[in-house]
Design a protein around this motif. Structure first.
Motif, PDB file in Angstrom:
ATOM      1  N   GLU A   1       0.826  -1.205   0.000  1.00  0.00           N
ATOM      2  CA  GLU A   1       0.000   0.000   0.000  1.00  0.00           C
ATOM      3  C   GLU A   1       0.863   1.260   0.000  1.00  0.00           C
ATOM      4  N   ARG A   2       2.126   1.132   0.400  1.00  0.00           N
ATOM      5  CA  ARG A   2       3.030   2.282   0.483  1.00  0.00           C
ATOM      6  C   ARG A   2       3.830   2.495  -0.800  1.00  0.00           C
ATOM      7  N   GLY A   3       3.708   1.599  -1.753  1.00  0.00           N
ATOM      8  CA  GLY A   3       4.465   1.726  -2.986  1.00  0.00           C
ATOM      9  C   GLY A   3       5.354   0.518  -3.232  1.00  0.00           C
ATOM     10  N   ILE A   4       6.227   0.622  -4.234  1.00  0.00           N
ATOM     11  CA  ILE A   4       7.120  -0.476  -4.598  1.00  0.00           C
ATOM     12  C   ILE A   4       8.365  -0.424  -3.715  1.00  0.00           C
ATOM     13  N   ALA A   5       8.781  -1.575  -3.215  1.00  0.00           N
ATOM     14  CA  ALA A   5       9.956  -1.646  -2.343  1.00  0.00           C
ATOM     15  C   ALA A   5      10.711  -2.943  -2.627  1.00  0.00           C
ATOM     16  N   THR A   6      11.897  -3.054  -2.025  1.00  0.00           N
ATOM     17  CA  THR A   6      12.766  -4.205  -2.220  1.00  0.00           C
ATOM     18  C   THR A   6      12.979  -4.922  -0.893  1.00  0.00           C
ATOM     19  N   TYR A   7      12.899  -6.252  -0.913  1.00  0.00           N
ATOM     20  CA  TYR A   7      13.002  -7.053   0.301  1.00  0.00           C
ATOM     21  C   TYR A   7      14.014  -8.175   0.097  1.00  0.00           C
ATOM     22  N   ARG A   8      14.853  -8.400   1.113  1.00  0.00           N
ATOM     23  CA  ARG A   8      15.759  -9.548   1.079  1.00  0.00           C
ATOM     24  C   ARG A   8      14.966 -10.804   1.401  1.00  0.00           C
TER      25      ARG A   8
END
Length: 325
Positions: free
Chosen positions: A190-197
């Motif tokens: 909901e907060r936008g596109i992000a990157t996760y390990r």
């Protein structure tokens, strides 16, 4: 007329179904007129290509028509075999499928080309993790492969570096990236596109939600932009240092590439003993102190004063710890 381009038209239609002449032209980097001409030549050669008129129409192959694997060059066969290296495939849960596909590819090639391609597969091995580190455990990676391919949202429990360290997220997975032996998930929330390990995912469950991945999202372009932004956020300061000749030689084995490049571009000779003075990018004072101490007596911090004091304090503590009693 290019025979390889005609084969490309045929394979595009086979892989994607219906395509307009304009879409084919954009894909192949030719004019629309050339695309029409290529389609006509395929029809003249007996390939069952037909046009579907009207809005949303285009060209497609007769249902059930499939071309056999032909016209592949030695370089193309090698590239495909290298693309199926077993390490990442095993991480993704696709080792058996990649092995079967490689065998089928080799079986479909002419004998001479098959032997050369097999030799290529035998002399390359990918070991992605860097030295001095073990391969990371990513038990949830196959689940994310399923989520990416089938556009299913995933509910995860994720561990991050800032408080609160464990958070719950619903991730709409757009793609997976392997960077220096570490798998990353690019996903929307909901907060936008992000990157996760992926190795920091503590728990993951497929949800019932099916989402639509934006048609204009380019995973490669996003990752390039993410890396640029990461470097900008990572290095927030600079430091002036002096390096001995030995310290400069040891630099690539002990400090990040960005620091090495900065030394190479800013280094000026200092004194009569071969030392150099340079300006390098830094993160925090604590982080810079820890990295520069790897070079021992082969580096001296000139500025900023805060970093110089941190180096002196750390060296003082070490000296007292190693004093002869």
């Amino acid at each position: 007329m290019s025979a390889s381009r005609l084969l490309s038209v045929l394979l595009l239609l086979q892989a994607r179904g219906r395509m307009s002449a304009r879409a084919l032209a954009e894909e192949l980097g030719v004019s629309v007129r050339t695309a029409y001409r290529d389609l006509t030549r395929l029809q003249a050669a007996g390939v069952p290509v037909y046009a579907e008129p009207g809005r949303g129409g285009g060209y497609q192959l007769l249902d059930g028509y499939r071309t056999r694997l032909t016209g592949m060059s030695e370089g193309e066969a090698r590239a495909l075999l290298l693309a199926g290296l077993p390490g990442p495939a095993a991480d993704l849960g696709l080792e058996a499928e990649v092995t079967a596909a490689r065998l089928k590819l080799l079986a479909a090639l002419p004998s001479g080309l098959r032997e050369k391609a097999a030799r290529t597969a035998a002399v390359f091995h990918l070991d992605a993790p860097g030295w001095y580190r073990e391969a990371e455990q990513v038990p949830h990676l196959p689940l994310f492969v399923d989520a990416v391919l089938n556009r299913r949202a995933v509910d995860v429990r994720y561990r991050r570096w800032r408080a609160p360290q464990e958070v719950d997220r619903r991730l709409r997975s757009y793609g997976l990236v392997l960077k220096s032996g570490t798998w990353y998930l690019v996903a929307a929330t909901e907060r936008g596109i992000a990157t996760y390990r992926v190795d920091q995912v503590l728990d993951a469950v497929l949800s019932d939600e099916v989402f639509e991945r934006p048609g204009d999202f380019d995973l490669g372009a996003y990752w390039t932009s993410y890396l640029d932004d990461f470097r900008t956020r990572r290095y927030t300061g600079t430091a002036t240092i002096r390096l001995s000749p030995r310290g400069r030689r040891r630099l690539p084995d002990n400090l990040p590439t960005e620091v090495v490049r900065a030394v190479e571009s800013t280094a000026t000779a200092f004194g009569d003993e071969g030392w150099f003075e340079a300006v390098i990018p830094t993160e925090s004072t604590e982080h810079a102190c820890g990295e520069l101490l790897r070079l021992g007596i082969d580096v001296e911090v000139i500025a900023p004063a805060e970093l110089r004091r941190a180096m002196a304090d750390t060296v003082g503590v070490l000296a007292r710890a190693y004093e002869l009693r």
